[in-house]
Enzyme design. Sequence first.
Site, PDB file in Angstrom:
ATOM      1  CD  GLU A 152       0.751   3.591  -0.715  1.00 43.21           C
ATOM      2  OE1 GLU A 152       0.808   2.890   0.307  1.00 43.21           O
ATOM      3  OE2 GLU A 152       0.498   3.132  -1.833  1.00 43.21           O
TER       4      GLU A 152
ATOM      5  CG  HIS B 228       0.142  -0.423  -0.342  1.00 42.27           C
ATOM      6  ND1 HIS B 228       0.998   0.343  -1.078  1.00 42.27           N
ATOM      7  CD2 HIS B 228       0.142  -1.632  -0.949  1.00 42.27           C
ATOM      8  CE1 HIS B 228       1.495  -0.361  -2.072  1.00 42.27           C
ATOM      9  NE2 HIS B 228       0.987  -1.556  -2.026  1.00 42.27           N
TER      10      HIS B 228
END
Length: 291
Positions: free
Chosen positions: A208, A246
């Site tokens: 990511e 995140h």
Amino acid sequence: MAIWLNSESKILVQGMTGAEGTKHTRRMVASGAKVVAGVTPGKAGQDVDGIPIFNNVQDAMAATGANVSVVFVPPKFAKAAVIESVDAKMPLVVVITEGIPVHDTAAFFQYAENSGITRLIGPNCPGIITPGVSNAGIIPSDITKPGRIGLVSKSGTLTYQMMYELRDIGFSTCVGIGGDPIIGTTHIDALQAFQDDPDTDAIVMIGEIGGDAEERAAAYIGKHITKPVVGYVAGFTAPEGKTMGHAGAIVSGSSGTAAAKQEALEAVGVKVGKTPSATALLMREIMTNLK
């Protein structure tokens, strides 16, 4: 064969008597995992569905031979829980808990590293599953089957999606490493383990935006990984300059963008999908050609 989790794995759950610990213990048992003990200080002598509870990890290991711990304790107790497992020489500790302060993670990460014995997976991760064999964490066991694809992912949800998309082909082991700024097991660790596993033919790597873990993994693939790898980087549509999802997904300048990660991976021969479904199709082509 599988990486890190196999038919010999005996799991204990730290925090088994809590709501999450009890729920996921039952899910692990239902999926065929050998859950042999729980640990909750002060509750020795109790049990969950016949699984004995111990006051500490050392007692639980001595009584049951447990060699994997799954940590479901609240964030403020997570550091102490992990250190307790490391002190007991637990080979594998899977930390599911999210919201652990980074300085706590840094402390128990270094403590585990210094032990030379304990492998950490997580924190803030879904865990690890070897389909049809064992399951340590919160990954659904009924969405795929055993097979010859290895999966390593920062994202829990995308782990599940990829498992489901390729359910007819199946997986050797799926590892969710978590997306916090400091984690134990990395993409590189999993890539090398899959490279060394004779029952894994190809690898899916999900990353990511933020940080440089995927760029470092790309450099490692170029030098050390000979099995085919396909990749997906979550965040192609993320607006620049935003912190997304995140805690580790922070983009600064061009560093850490999905495009930069895609470029690094493609430079070493990794095919990168623009969506999870496109990534699954790339893996399908590879597995068809390997037959």
